[in-house]
Design an enzyme around this catalytic site. Structure first.
Site, PDB file in Angstrom:
ATOM      1  N   GLY A 124       0.828  -1.211   0.000  1.00 33.45           N
ATOM      2  CA  GLY A 124       0.000   0.000   0.000  1.00 33.45           C
ATOM      3  C   GLY A 124       0.854   1.250   0.000  1.00 33.45           C
ATOM      4  O   GLY A 124       2.067   1.183  -0.214  1.00 33.45           O
ATOM      5  N   ASN A 125       0.231   2.375   0.209  1.00 34.17           N
ATOM      6  CA  ASN A 125       0.977   3.630   0.290  1.00 34.17           C
ATOM      7  C   ASN A 125       0.345   4.521   1.352  1.00 34.17           C
ATOM      8  O   ASN A 125      -0.669   4.166   1.946  1.00 34.17           O
ATOM      9  CB  ASN A 125       1.030   4.324  -1.081  1.00 34.17           C
ATOM     10  CG  ASN A 125      -0.360   4.610  -1.611  1.00 34.17           C
ATOM     11  OD1 ASN A 125      -1.087   5.413  -1.058  1.00 34.17           O
ATOM     12  ND2 ASN A 125      -0.745   3.919  -2.682  1.00 34.17           N
ATOM     13  N   ARG A 126       0.958   5.688   1.554  1.00 33.98           N
ATOM     14  CA  ARG A 126       0.565   6.506   2.705  1.00 33.98           C
ATOM     15  C   ARG A 126      -0.573   7.481   2.420  1.00 33.98           C
ATOM     16  O   ARG A 126      -0.914   8.307   3.264  1.00 33.98           O
ATOM     17  CB  ARG A 126       1.792   7.275   3.216  1.00 33.98           C
ATOM     18  CG  ARG A 126       2.834   6.350   3.830  1.00 33.98           C
ATOM     19  CD  ARG A 126       4.034   7.139   4.292  1.00 33.98           C
ATOM     20  NE  ARG A 126       3.702   8.196   5.200  1.00 33.98           N
ATOM     21  CZ  ARG A 126       4.329   9.371   5.246  1.00 33.98           C
ATOM     22  NH1 ARG A 126       5.321   9.630   4.424  1.00 33.98           N
ATOM     23  NH2 ARG A 126       3.971  10.282   6.112  1.00 33.98           N
ATOM     24  N   SER A 127      -1.165   7.400   1.256  1.00 30.16           N
ATOM     25  CA  SER A 127      -2.252   8.338   0.955  1.00 30.16           C
ATOM     26  C   SER A 127      -3.420   8.145   1.931  1.00 30.16           C
ATOM     27  O   SER A 127      -3.845   7.020   2.186  1.00 30.16           O
ATOM     28  CB  SER A 127      -2.736   8.117  -0.477  1.00 30.16           C
ATOM     29  OG  SER A 127      -3.921   8.826  -0.688  1.00 30.16           O
TER      30      SER A 127
END
Ligand code: CTP
Length: 403
Positions: free
Chosen positions: A205-208
């Site tokens: 995933g990512n930090r958005s």
């Protein structure tokens, strides 16, 4: 409409004459309140001829008419162009040591300011804090934009073009018109970060957090648009009054967006889409005993949703991309943005700098909007909601043909 145009002491005052002219030509009764400093840059006769009214400067003139409050009370709109760093500081502090300060304190009308100053002054923490304070009190900002400044330098701080100031100010004054300027327009916003499963319990995933995309969806809804929000993983509550479709992975996002984008006038790809996904998704939890000391993941590129929906004839539908970049300088950030919009083929690209501590999961954002030619059409910093509102203004104007 009775409009007060405040002119303060910056070189951009010479351009403010076109703000007066634009408002007068649009049929408004314009009253100029100039600071003493402003009159060192532009002559009173010019301002009087163009506004067709007496120019007021002096706090101690016409005291019997209580002019220091009468002008503000009578105003239906106050536009300050240019607004210098000094004026912005005074407005933020509520200082009323000149006629313009008194007029602003005495008015209940919407106040629109068009800042103009050198980049260093615009970015100075004092100015940043003053601007944020004014915004939080409902003062509307137009610009500044990036471009040639007074000296040989160029950068953020150039006053917005007079026709843009006139259009924005009139839209603000019409209140409902501004809030409803996307009436009849359908807007699709993707928000949040995709999650690409590795096994039933893990993902890439990512930090958005989805904050900027959700702010865009809310701001579009508030301006009268019919909004569809395609939400990947988001960390903030989903808004009411918009249709929400969930799409956790890039593949699902592509499916949903390809299906619904053709039914929307504007598509804004604010989601942080994972560029890669695991080649294989394990049905069972990946166990250490089976993988050993090191685990190598094989990833494959995801389809580029933005490029896909930007390609081909779109019949006037706008497609907007986002670019989150970790560039070391503004110039490099813009260079990456320009290369990206050329590669993606969308109409606008909202570029913002991100880092370990900036961009994600915070309430603030700083963006530059590029058009297809790579030119800066808008830039703003502030809360994600005020940035969203500013960004939507670009598309509202583009759709109404004003740009
Ligand atoms: N985007 C997309 N599909 C992808 C990757 C990104 O639609 N597979 C969209 C994002 O929603 C965003 C824009 O493309 O609007 C730019 O995303 P970004 O991650 O900045 O660009 P990339 O294409 O991934 O390029 P790079 O990571 O190499 O900078």
């Amino acid at each position: 409409m009775n409009i007060v145009v405040g002119i303060t002491g910056g070189i951009a005052a010479y351009k403010a004459v076109n703000v007066i002219r634009g408002l007068v030509l649009a049929g408004h009764d314009v009253h100029v309140v100039a600071t003493e400093a402003a009159l060192r840059f532009v002559g009173r006769p010019t301002l009087e001829a163009l506004s067709r009214n007496t120019v007021n400067t002096d706090l101690y003139e016409a005291v019997a008419e209580v002019r220091h409050v009468a002008i503000g009370q009578a105003a239906e709109l106050v536009v300050i162009a240019p607004a210098t760093a000094n004026t912005i500081a005074k407005l933020a502090a509520g200082i009323a040591d000149d006629l313009l300060g008194n007029t602003v304190l005495a008015t209940k009308a919407p106040v629109v300011i068009a800042p103009a100053m050198h980049t260093e002054m615009w970015q100075n923490p004092a100015t940043v804090a003053n601007v944020e304070l004014l915004r939080s009190r409902g003062v509307h900002l137009v610009g500044p934009v990036s471009g040639q400044l007074t000296g040989r330098d160029s950068g953020a701080g150039r006053m917005a073009e007079p026709d843009v100031i006139v259009a924005e100010a009139l839209a603000v004054a019409s209140g409902t018109a501004r809030l409803r300027d996307l009436e009849g327009v359908s807007v699709l916003v993707t928000a949040g970060g995709t999650r690409e499963p590795l096994d039933p319990v893990r993902y890439i995933g990512n930090r958005s957090s989805g904050r900027q995309g959700i702010a865009l969806a809310e701001a579009a809804r508030d301006r009268g648009a019919r909004v569809t929000l395609v939400a990947a993983h988001v960390e903030v509550p989903l808004p009411s009054g918009v249709e929400v479709v969930r799409a956790e992975t890039a593949a699902r996002l592509l499916e949903v967006v390809s299906d619904v984008a053709p039914r929307h006038d504007v598509t804004i790809m604010a989601a942080a889409v994972s560029d890669y996904r695991p080649v294989a998704v394990s049905d069972a939890k990946i166990k250490k005993a089976a993988t050993g000391e090191r685990l190598t993941l094989e990833l494959v590129q995801n389809p580029d949703i933005l490029a896909t929906i930007s390609a081909g004839p779109r019949g006037g539908r706008l497609v907007v991309g986002f670019a989150a970049e970790t560039a070391p300088s503004r110039d490099e950030l813009l260079e990456l943005g320009r290369a990206k919009i050329a590669r993606k083929g969308c109409d606008y690209l909202v570029v913002n700098g991100v880092g370990w501590t900036t961009g994600f999961a915070t309430d603030g954002n700083e963006v530059v909007v590029l058009d297809a030619a790579g030119d800066i059409v808008f830039e703003a910093s502030g809360s994600k909601m005020s940035v969203a509102d500013g960004i939507l203004g670009v598309f509202a104007r583009a759709r109404s043909g004003a740009q």
